[in-house]
Write a protein that holds these residues in place. Structure first.
Motif, short mmCIF file in Angstrom:
data_model
loop_
_atom_site.label_atom_id
_atom_site.label_comp_id
_atom_site.label_asym_id
_atom_site.label_seq_id
_atom_site.Cartn_x
_atom_site.Cartn_y
_atom_site.Cartn_z
N ASN A 3 -9.15 -74.32 17.89
CA ASN A 3 -9.95 -74.18 19.11
C ASN A 3 -9.27 -74.68 20.37
N ASN A 4 -7.98 -74.96 20.32
CA ASN A 4 -7.22 -75.37 21.51
C ASN A 4 -7.80 -76.61 22.18
N GLU A 5 -8.29 -77.53 21.35
CA GLU A 5 -8.83 -78.78 21.87
C GLU A 5 -7.71 -79.79 22.10
N SER A 6 -7.94 -80.75 22.97
CA SER A 6 -6.94 -81.78 23.23
C SER A 6 -7.02 -82.86 22.17
N PRO A 7 -5.89 -83.21 21.54
CA PRO A 7 -5.91 -84.29 20.55
C PRO A 7 -5.84 -85.67 21.19
N TYR A 8 -5.68 -85.72 22.52
CA TYR A 8 -5.45 -86.99 23.19
C TYR A 8 -6.72 -87.57 23.81
N GLY A 9 -7.84 -86.92 23.56
CA GLY A 9 -9.11 -87.50 23.96
C GLY A 9 -9.36 -87.46 25.46
N ILE A 10 -10.37 -88.22 25.84
CA ILE A 10 -10.78 -88.25 27.25
C ILE A 10 -10.23 -89.50 27.93
N SER A 11 -10.19 -89.45 29.22
CA SER A 11 -9.83 -90.61 30.02
C SER A 11 -10.88 -91.71 29.82
N PRO A 12 -10.47 -92.97 29.80
CA PRO A 12 -11.45 -94.07 29.69
C PRO A 12 -12.52 -94.02 30.78
N VAL A 13 -12.14 -93.57 31.98
CA VAL A 13 -13.14 -93.52 33.05
C VAL A 13 -14.18 -92.45 32.77
N VAL A 14 -13.81 -91.41 32.02
CA VAL A 14 -14.78 -90.38 31.65
C VAL A 14 -15.80 -90.96 30.67
N GLY A 15 -15.32 -91.73 29.69
CA GLY A 15 -16.24 -92.36 28.75
C GLY A 15 -17.25 -93.24 29.45
N GLU A 16 -16.78 -94.00 30.42
CA GLU A 16 -17.69 -94.88 31.17
C GLU A 16 -18.69 -94.07 31.98
N ALA A 17 -18.23 -92.96 32.58
CA ALA A 17 -19.12 -92.12 33.38
C ALA A 17 -20.22 -91.50 32.51
N VAL A 18 -19.86 -91.08 31.30
CA VAL A 18 -20.85 -90.48 30.41
C VAL A 18 -21.85 -91.53 29.95
N ARG A 19 -21.38 -92.73 29.62
CA ARG A 19 -22.30 -93.81 29.20
C ARG A 19 -23.30 -94.13 30.31
N LYS A 20 -22.81 -94.18 31.55
CA LYS A 20 -23.70 -94.46 32.67
C LYS A 20 -24.71 -93.33 32.87
#
Length: 380
Positions: free
Chosen positions: A47-64
């Motif tokens: 599915n052409n997904e990224s194996p390197y995950g998301i930026s840490p700031v993205v994780g924080e934005a989603v949690r908020k």
């Protein structure tokens, strides 16, 4: 007493354009492959997904965003994200349209523009939805094939555009081949376009190609063009946000965005997705690192596969298009037994090709070892 319900022959209600469409192929289900292989771990390269995950700031934005609550509807206009994109790309926000992935916008364009019998021109081999969505609307689809070396066929494109299509889907880089159009080749397409045609430049994998010699930034190439166009991009690939689904388009004029707004669902991009995209857009370091690591693996894996005698199309993306020399469905099934998922290409003329997105170096080594072993064992 409940009334007796009489079965309805629902198949007779379905439009003939829809009844004849193939279902979208997302690749094999990881749970099924895990059961078949007996492995607790599946390498998913379909599915052409990224194996390197998301930026840490993205994780924080989603949690908020989740903490803020998900009981209320998101901003239907996605104003903050549209403004962030407008600032980043130097375009007015009213020329930005958001979608639940960029393919959502592909569907909206077909709904807004196409009448039954209209002609659409796209590439072959190509992304299946570039053909499926026009056919849903009853349009005719002409596919321009690449050259034998997977290059741009200028004569074929000139002839196809001379037939005066209403809509032109052009992916750069191309899915599934990974090949890119140069600035000169894009200029030839634009020069041959009928004035009434809408050019849809699909740059879903553009972040991977932007540093390659000769690759044109579609937005810069089309600025000031006196005819309708839209450039599509996504946060699903290089930014790693496939799970939250955010795509966007930059249109030639606000009227086109307004037309798409009339046919899209009002809340097509949810609140956590909007916040994730805003955060991802601002983390240039994570994006650059993902692109750099991907390019290294594309080169390394391509060289190893070619050394094993396989044909690999030069790729400017995060995936490879590989000629296995034997039915791709068979190769895919054998890879499933090893716990590896790829996509077997079934488009006429390319039935021996698989498309494999790249993962981490360790996963890629397993893939290369298994694929070359399968092809060596099954030499025709």
């Amino acid at each position: 007493m409940n009334p007796v319900l009489t079965p309805t022959p629902s198949a007779s209600l379905v439009r003939r354009e829809v009844a004849g469409l193939p279902p979208y192929d997302p690749g094999a289900d990881p749970a099924d492959v895990a059961a078949l292989s007996g492995s607790g771990r599946v390498i998913k390269l379909s599915n052409n997904e990224s194996p390197y995950g998301i930026s840490p700031v993205v994780g924080e934005a989603v949690r908020k965003a989740l903490a803020d609550g998900v009981s209320r509807y998101p901003d239907p206009s996605g104003r903050r994200l549209a403004e962030a994109l407008g600032k980043s790309l130097d375009v007015p926000p009213d020329r930005v349209v958001l979608g639940n992935g960029s393919e959502d916008i592909l569907g909206l364009l077909c709904q807004a523009v196409l009448d039954p019998g209209d002609l659409v021109v796209t590439q072959a081999p190509g992304f299946s939805l570039h053909e499926t969505f026009p056919r849903v609307m009853g349009a005719r689809v002409h596919k321009v094939r690449v050259t034998a070396e997977f290059g741009f066929d200028a004569g074929a494109w000139h002839d196809a555009l001379a037939a005066r299509p209403k809509l032109v889907f052009l992916a750069n880089p191309c899915n599934p081949t990974g090949a890119m159009l140069t600035a000169g080749e894009l200029e030839r397409v634009v020069a041959a376009l009928p004035e009434s045609a809408l050019l849809v430049l699909d740059e879903a994998y553009g972040e991977f190609a932007r540093s390659r010699p000769g690759y044109p930034d579609g937005l810069e190439a089309l600025r000031g063009l006196g005819r309708p166009w839209i450039v599509l991009r996504t946060f699903s690939k290089a930014y790693g946000l496939a799970g939250v689904r955010v795509g966007y388009g930059i249109a030639s004029d606000p009227a086109l965005v307004q037309a798409l707004d009339r046919v899209r669902t009002p809340y097509n991009v949810n609140h956590p997705a909007q916040e994730a995209a805003i955060a991802a857009l601002g983390d240039h370091t994570h994006l650059a690192d993902t692109v750099r690591r991907t390019a290294l693996e594309i080169t390394r894996v391509s060289e190893r596969l070619r050394a094993a005698g396989l044909r690999v199309v030069p790729s400017s993306t995060n995936f490879l298009f590989i000629d296995t020399g034997r039915p791709a469905d068979h190769v895919a099934r054998e890879l499933h037994r090893a716990g590896i998922i790829v996509k077997a290409w079934r488009e006429p003329g390319y039935e021996t090709y698989i498309r494999a997105s790249l993962s981490t170096p360790g996963d890629n080594d397993v893939f290369v070892r298994c694929l070359t072993a399968i092809c060596a064992k099954d030499k025709p």
